[in-house]
Design a protein around this motif. Structure first.
Motif, PDB file in Angstrom:
ATOM      1  N   UNK A  18     -40.383 -25.470   9.314  1.00  0.00           N
ATOM      2  CA  UNK A  18     -41.410 -24.646   8.680  1.00  0.00           C
ATOM      3  C   UNK A  18     -41.022 -24.354   7.227  1.00  0.00           C
ATOM      4  N   UNK A  19     -39.740 -24.088   6.994  1.00  0.00           N
ATOM      5  CA  UNK A  19     -39.274 -23.841   5.632  1.00  0.00           C
ATOM      6  C   UNK A  19     -39.400 -25.100   4.784  1.00  0.00           C
ATOM      7  N   UNK A  20     -39.055 -26.236   5.362  1.00  0.00           N
ATOM      8  CA  UNK A  20     -39.089 -27.520   4.637  1.00  0.00           C
ATOM      9  C   UNK A  20     -40.485 -27.831   4.101  1.00  0.00           C
ATOM     10  N   UNK A  21     -41.503 -27.536   4.917  1.00  0.00           N
ATOM     11  CA  UNK A  21     -42.861 -27.890   4.529  1.00  0.00           C
ATOM     12  C   UNK A  21     -43.683 -26.687   4.056  1.00  0.00           C
ATOM     13  N   UNK A  22     -43.027 -25.541   3.887  1.00  0.00           N
ATOM     14  CA  UNK A  22     -43.708 -24.366   3.346  1.00  0.00           C
ATOM     15  C   UNK A  22     -44.837 -23.855   4.214  1.00  0.00           C
ATOM     16  N   UNK A  23     -44.656 -23.920   5.514  1.00  0.00           N
ATOM     17  CA  UNK A  23     -45.677 -23.471   6.468  1.00  0.00           C
ATOM     18  C   UNK A  23     -45.226 -22.146   7.075  1.00  0.00           C
ATOM     19  N   UNK A  24     -46.110 -21.155   7.184  1.00  0.00           N
ATOM     20  CA  UNK A  24     -45.712 -19.859   7.763  1.00  0.00           C
ATOM     21  C   UNK A  24     -45.327 -20.001   9.233  1.00  0.00           C
ATOM     22  N   UNK A  25     -44.370 -19.186   9.654  1.00  0.00           N
ATOM     23  CA  UNK A  25     -43.895 -19.231  11.030  1.00  0.00           C
ATOM     24  C   UNK A  25     -45.009 -18.837  12.010  1.00  0.00           C
ATOM     25  N   UNK A  32     -50.032 -26.815  13.907  1.00  0.00           N
ATOM     26  CA  UNK A  32     -49.336 -28.078  14.160  1.00  0.00           C
ATOM     27  C   UNK A  32     -49.810 -29.188  13.233  1.00  0.00           C
ATOM     28  N   UNK A  33     -51.080 -29.154  12.864  1.00  0.00           N
ATOM     29  CA  UNK A  33     -51.608 -30.196  11.975  1.00  0.00           C
ATOM     30  C   UNK A  33     -50.906 -30.191  10.617  1.00  0.00           C
ATOM     31  N   UNK A  34     -50.454 -29.019  10.182  1.00  0.00           N
ATOM     32  CA  UNK A  34     -49.765 -28.928   8.887  1.00  0.00           C
ATOM     33  C   UNK A  34     -48.342 -29.484   8.943  1.00  0.00           C
ATOM     34  N   UNK A  35     -47.834 -29.665  10.155  1.00  0.00           N
ATOM     35  CA  UNK A  35     -46.454 -30.093  10.311  1.00  0.00           C
ATOM     36  C   UNK A  35     -46.318 -31.519  10.824  1.00  0.00           C
ATOM     37  N   UNK A  36     -47.402 -32.105  11.301  1.00  0.00           N
ATOM     38  CA  UNK A  36     -47.368 -33.489  11.783  1.00  0.00           C
ATOM     39  C   UNK A  36     -47.581 -34.415  10.595  1.00  0.00           C
ATOM     40  N   UNK A  37     -46.530 -35.097  10.213  1.00  0.00           N
ATOM     41  CA  UNK A  37     -46.562 -35.928   9.004  1.00  0.00           C
ATOM     42  C   UNK A  37     -45.381 -36.884   8.996  1.00  0.00           C
ATOM     43  N   UNK A  38     -45.356 -37.764   8.011  1.00  0.00           N
ATOM     44  CA  UNK A  38     -44.204 -38.646   7.793  1.00  0.00           C
ATOM     45  C   UNK A  38     -43.592 -38.275   6.451  1.00  0.00           C
ATOM     46  N   UNK A  39     -42.319 -37.926   6.465  1.00  0.00           N
ATOM     47  CA  UNK A  39     -41.588 -37.568   5.256  1.00  0.00           C
ATOM     48  C   UNK A  39     -40.174 -38.142   5.395  1.00  0.00           C
ATOM     49  N   UNK A  40     -40.064 -39.449   5.140  1.00  0.00           N
ATOM     50  CA  UNK A  40     -38.804 -40.140   5.392  1.00  0.00           C
ATOM     51  C   UNK A  40     -38.688 -40.555   6.847  1.00  0.00           C
ATOM     52  N   UNK A  41     -39.117 -39.691   7.731  1.00  0.00           N
ATOM     53  CA  UNK A  41     -39.218 -39.983   9.163  1.00  0.00           C
ATOM     54  C   UNK A  41     -40.392 -39.187   9.705  1.00  0.00           C
ATOM     55  N   UNK A  42     -40.892 -39.542  10.886  1.00  0.00           N
ATOM     56  CA  UNK A  42     -42.054 -38.812  11.420  1.00  0.00           C
ATOM     57  C   UNK A  42     -41.673 -37.416  11.913  1.00  0.00           C
ATOM     58  N   UNK A  43     -42.566 -36.469  11.689  1.00  0.00           N
ATOM     59  CA  UNK A  43     -42.418 -35.102  12.199  1.00  0.00           C
ATOM     60  C   UNK A  43     -43.661 -34.762  13.016  1.00  0.00           C
ATOM     61  N   UNK A  44     -43.438 -34.034  14.102  1.00  0.00           N
ATOM     62  CA  UNK A  44     -44.520 -33.662  15.013  1.00  0.00           C
ATOM     63  C   UNK A  44     -44.627 -32.142  15.059  1.00  0.00           C
ATOM     64  N   UNK A  45     -45.856 -31.646  15.049  1.00  0.00           N
ATOM     65  CA  UNK A  45     -46.067 -30.208  14.978  1.00  0.00           C
ATOM     66  C   UNK A  45     -45.870 -29.459  16.286  1.00  0.00           C
ATOM     67  N   UNK A  46     -46.401 -30.010  17.389  1.00  0.00           N
ATOM     68  CA  UNK A  46     -46.424 -29.233  18.636  1.00  0.00           C
ATOM     69  C   UNK A  46     -46.408 -30.145  19.849  1.00  0.00           C
ATOM     70  N   UNK A  47     -45.611 -29.778  20.825  1.00  0.00           N
ATOM     71  CA  UNK A  47     -45.610 -30.442  22.120  1.00  0.00           C
ATOM     72  C   UNK A  47     -45.154 -29.428  23.166  1.00  0.00           C
ATOM     73  N   UNK A  48     -45.062 -29.867  24.402  1.00  0.00           N
ATOM     74  CA  UNK A  48     -44.656 -28.954  25.466  1.00  0.00           C
ATOM     75  C   UNK A  48     -44.047 -29.734  26.620  1.00  0.00           C
ATOM     76  N   UNK A  49     -43.326 -29.030  27.451  1.00  0.00           N
ATOM     77  CA  UNK A  49     -42.815 -29.616  28.689  1.00  0.00           C
ATOM     78  C   UNK A  49     -43.978 -29.706  29.665  1.00  0.00           C
ATOM     79  N   UNK A  50     -44.480 -30.915  29.868  1.00  0.00           N
ATOM     80  CA  UNK A  50     -45.708 -31.026  30.658  1.00  0.00           C
ATOM     81  C   UNK A  50     -45.525 -30.603  32.104  1.00  0.00           C
TER      82      UNK A  50
END
Length: 439
Positions: free
Chosen positions: A171-178, A192-210
């Motif tokens: 969250x700090x890396x991408x300037x997104x509020x907690x 989660x949409x603000x955190x799902x991106x590629x920045x050198x490697x892929x990042x995912x915003x949200x998942x869960x233990x199904x």
């Protein structure tokens, strides 16, 4: 023999239980309950065998229960047997071992107890030792009647639920509020949409233990229809709402499905959150920090309450209690019951709460010390109690057989979007598993 009644019968029995226990509430009842143990003969001896299909190690058993029980009952020799990968309860019983106390979480408790003929109605023993269910969290207290509405096969000793963990560094890396306590799934998916991106490697915003989200689903959907003993995944329309909100919602962020393909068509899970550290938010058990303490110590994290459905504000996951049971084969049922009764007292519940086991007592004094003797006492552990519990639906001895197939439907739905085909195939598969189990 059927172990399930109709949902109406379960609700009626639960209401009756609540009314009966409420009549015995108050400080006088609590005092007499504790007194029943405190005045027991310290010279009384017993040899008790405790077993659980949970696989907990002897060290874990002693840390949480064994050491305290030895101090409380110095004349009792309590032997804990850990489940082994090639030596489960059936092998143990075949070898002639007598199990006095069986314990397991709600997901496997019914099958472990009933499939091995260990069930014993503890109603009379509970009255004899003044076990006060009215002091417990209501849905947890009511859940003891879900296996058989007219019997008490287990006593809740500790609890669990779902929360949302997040990696503060991302969250700090991408300037997104907690994230915050009280978010809805709609808000969590937008975050989660603000955190799902590629920045050198892929990042995912949200998942869960199904598996855990399904077993403790907020819509209180049973895995098995209690009237027909058939799987519900295709016939109960609420499953589609649940899948769409919890699993499909996060996957709509661009790049999510592409990353799933890299994971061989699975959703981001424990490894991505704890090791790769490229998953920003992960819905998981509130107790899991005490299962993987070293991994959590290696990252900058915190937790908030589980996001809620827009239509169900302040309703979190179902409670996921662990029950202790006196078995039918025990020759020392009174002594075994004394052990279980002590585990439910405020004295012992406070000890368990301090080390990070969610208590079953509905006591603010017990809740406020939750995790305060753990390595994570500075985290937002109160998030575990922010939401109320979703009602626990009817439970079946077949639930544990259906959990994995239901979980395998999650990535298939995300990748294909074809609910009807996936749910129908899952229903056929699980119906066969139930039929085979009945044979």
């Amino acid at each position: 023999m059927k172990y399930q009644k109709t949902a109406a019968a379960v609700v009626a029995a639960s209401m009756l239980l609540s009314m009966l226990t409420a009549c015995g509430g108050g400080g006088g009842e609590a005092a007499s309950s504790d007194q029943a143990i405190k005045t027991s003969d310290d010279k009384e001896t017993a040899d008790l065998v405790v077993y659980s299909n949970s696989g907990d190690s002897p060290d874990s058993w002693n840390e949480r229960f064994g050491n305290a029980l030895q101090q409380k009952f110095p004349g009792y020799n309590i032997k804990y047997i850990q489940k082994q990968s090639n030596y489960w309860i059936k092998e143990l019983l075949t070898a002639g071992e007598t199990i006095d106390i069986y314990w397991d979480s709600i997901g496997g408790f019914a099958s472990g107890l009933l499939d091995n003929g260990l069930e014993f109605d503890m109603t009379d023993l509970a009255k004899k030792y003044q076990l006060d269910l009215s002091k417990m969290e209501p849905s947890v207290a009511d859940s003891v009647k879900l296996i058989a509405p007219d019997k008490m096969y287990g006593i809740p000793v500790f609890n669990n639920n779902m929360v949302l963990y997040y990696n503060k560094d991302l969250f700090d890396k991408f300037g997104v509020p907690y994230p915050k306590d009280g978010m809805t799934w709609t808000e969590a998916n937008q975050l989660a949409q603000q955190l799902t991106r590629v920045d050198g490697k892929p990042y995912i915003g949200l998942s869960s233990s199904q598996t855990h989200m399904l077993a403790m689903n907020q819509l209180s959907i049973p895995f098995v229809d209690p009237a027909t003993e058939k799987p519900t995944i295709f016939t109960d329309e609420k499953w589609r709402e649940f899948f769409d909100t919890v699993f499909v919602g996060p996957s709509k962020s661009p790049g999510y499905v592409d990353y799933m393909k890299e994971l061989k068509d699975t959703i981001p899970y424990r490894n991505e959150f704890l090791k790769e550290k490229n998953l920003a938010m992960f819905a998981w058990l509130s107790s899991i920090i005490f299962v993987f303490p070293d991994e959590y110590k290696s990252m900058n994290w915190d937790m908030v309450s589980l996001p809620t459905f827009d239509s169900l504000p302040k309703v979190g996951s179902q409670a996921y209690p662990t029950y202790f049971a006196v078995t039918s084969m025990s020759k020392q049922k009174d002594q075994a019951m004394k052990v279980i009764q002590y585990l439910t007292t405020e004295e012992m519940q406070t000890k368990l709460s301090k080390i990070g086991l969610m208590p079953v007592l509905n006591s603010e004094n017990v809740k406020k010390v939750y995790g305060q003797e753990s390595a994570f006492k500075d985290k937002n552990l109160a998030a575990s109690f922010y939401n109320g519990f979703a009602p626990i639906p009817a439970k079946s001895r077949y639930d544990s057989l259906l959990l994995t197939p239901y979980a395998k439907a999650v990535p298939k739905i995300i990748m294909s979007g074809d609910y009807n085909t996936v749910f129908r195939a899952t229903e056929e598969d699980t119906a066969k598993k139930i039929a085979d189990a009945k044979k």
